[in-house]
Each structure stands twice: as structure tokens, then as C-alpha cells.
Design a protein around this motif. Structure first.
Motif, PDB file in Angstrom:
ATOM      1  N   ASP A   1       0.603  -1.166  -0.130  1.00  0.00           N
ATOM      2  CA  ASP A   1       0.070   0.276   0.121  1.00  0.00           C
ATOM      3  C   ASP A   1       0.790   1.328  -0.409  1.00  0.00           C
ATOM      4  OD1 ASP A   1       0.626   0.180   2.375  1.00  0.00           O
ATOM      5  OD2 ASP A   1      -1.045  -0.837   3.635  1.00  0.00           O
ATOM      6  N   GLY A   2       1.849   0.873  -0.168  1.00  0.00           N
ATOM      7  CA  GLY A   2       2.956   2.038   0.454  1.00  0.00           C
ATOM      8  C   GLY A   2       2.782   3.185   1.694  1.00  0.00           C
ATOM      9  N   ASP A   3       1.760   2.593   2.199  1.00  0.00           N
ATOM     10  CA  ASP A   3       2.455   4.212   3.899  1.00  0.00           C
ATOM     11  C   ASP A   3       3.255   3.299   4.426  1.00  0.00           C
ATOM     12  OD1 ASP A   3       0.866   5.892   2.609  1.00  0.00           O
ATOM     13  OD2 ASP A   3      -1.468   4.470   2.701  1.00  0.00           O
ATOM     14  N   ARG A   4       3.591   2.183   4.676  1.00  0.00           N
ATOM     15  CA  ARG A   4       4.059   1.521   5.705  1.00  0.00           C
ATOM     16  C   ARG A   4       5.637   0.912   5.897  1.00  0.00           C
ATOM     17  NH1 ARG A   4       1.969  -2.916  10.004  1.00  0.00           N
ATOM     18  NH2 ARG A   4       2.338  -4.089   8.493  1.00  0.00           N
ATOM     19  N   LEU A   5       6.466   1.414   6.123  1.00  0.00           N
ATOM     20  CA  LEU A   5       7.485   1.158   6.180  1.00  0.00           C
ATOM     21  C   LEU A   5       8.211   0.439   6.993  1.00  0.00           C
ATOM     22  CD1 LEU A   5      10.094   1.240   4.730  1.00  0.00           C
ATOM     23  CD2 LEU A   5      11.222   3.053   6.084  1.00  0.00           C
ATOM     24  N   VAL A   6       8.594  -1.208   7.162  1.00  0.00           N
ATOM     25  CA  VAL A   6       9.191  -1.818   7.742  1.00  0.00           C
ATOM     26  C   VAL A   6      10.540  -2.168   8.334  1.00  0.00           C
ATOM     27  CG1 VAL A   6       8.892  -4.244   8.870  1.00  0.00           C
ATOM     28  CG2 VAL A   6       6.975  -2.921   7.517  1.00  0.00           C
ATOM     29  N   ARG A   7      11.114  -2.012   8.954  1.00  0.00           N
ATOM     30  CA  ARG A   7      12.602  -2.527   9.577  1.00  0.00           C
ATOM     31  C   ARG A   7      12.748  -3.068  10.337  1.00  0.00           C
ATOM     32  NH1 ARG A   7      12.137   4.126   9.824  1.00  0.00           N
ATOM     33  NH2 ARG A   7      13.264   5.298   7.889  1.00  0.00           N
ATOM     34  N   GLN A   8      13.324  -4.370   9.725  1.00  0.00           N
ATOM     35  CA  GLN A   8      14.316  -5.295  10.649  1.00  0.00           C
ATOM     36  C   GLN A   8      15.214  -5.847  10.843  1.00  0.00           C
ATOM     37  OE1 GLN A   8      11.700  -7.983   7.474  1.00  0.00           O
ATOM     38  NE2 GLN A   8      10.130  -7.259   9.531  1.00  0.00           N
TER      39      GLN A   8
END
Length: 119
Positions: A66-73
Motif C-alpha cells: 500500500d506504500g504507507d508503511r515502512l518496515v525495518r527489521q
């Protein structure tokens, strides 16, 4: 080095497969501890690739569709050099499926490229 029938000195038609497994989010949630990871390697990966593999610790990020949420992991990067055969591709897919079943994760990234190997 001369090699043998199982491990020739040089081999053709080999692939370097890299599999990216999420093991924890930046905020500390979703952590998969070392014991869980080792158990997965022992049960799912080593039986399929007993001759050797490499695991690297990594950190990455990706954006949801959706392009709204960036996940860093945090992640584990599994590197396997193998023959480019249908059987090996089935093994890789089985590993990916097993991880998704065990963790509930939606995906395991598989990057592959031709590689020249020498033993």
C-alpha cells in the motif's frame, strides 16, 4: 584442488541462492530467538543442503504494497550454492514454505544468480 565426483574442482550450471528470513522488527516485536532459528536450520535446511551453507545476520527495510508503511527489521540471510536443477528449486521452495508456516510470515525473499564455483 582436484575435487571428486561429488565436488568437482570446477562446476558449471550452479546457482547462488540467497534467502532472506525476517527474525525481528526494529521495535523489538516479532523476535525469533537463536534457538528457534537453529532448530529451523537443523530441521528444514541442513537435511536439504548437508554439504554446506552460510548464514549472515542482516538488517533491512521494505515497504508494504500500500506504500504507507515502512518496515525495518533484523533478518537472517541464508546463502546456498547449488546445482541449477528442478530438485534444488523444490528444496528451496520447501524451506521457504516451512518458514512461513512456522512463523506466520507472508514471504521469504529468494534472490538467485548464476555462479561459477571451484572447490
Amino acid at each position: 584442488m582436484h575435487g571428486d565426483a561429488a565436488r568437482p574442482a570446477q562446476a558449471q550450471a550452479w546457482i547462488r541462492s540467497e534467502l532472506y528470513f525476517a527474525v525481528g522488527n526494529e521495535d523489538g516485536t516479532g523476535i525469533i530467538d537463536d534457538a528457534h532459528w537453529r532448530a529451523f536450520l537443523d530441521a528444514q535446511v541442513t537435511p536439504r543442503f548437508p554439504d554446506g551453507l552460510t548464514v549472515l545476520d542482516g538488517y533491512g527495510q521494505w515497504r508494504f504494497r500500500d506504500g504507507d508503511r515502512l518496515v525495518r527489521q533484523r533478518c537472517k540471510v541464508l546463502v546456498v550454492l547449488h546445482e541449477d536443477t528442478a530438485a534444488r528449486r523444490v528444496d528451496i521452495d520447501a524451506i521457504r514454505s516451512a518458514w512461513k508456516r512456522a512463523t506466520g510470515h507472508e514471504s521469504v525473499l529468494w534472490a538467485r544468480q548464476p555462479v561459477e564455483v571451484s572447490f
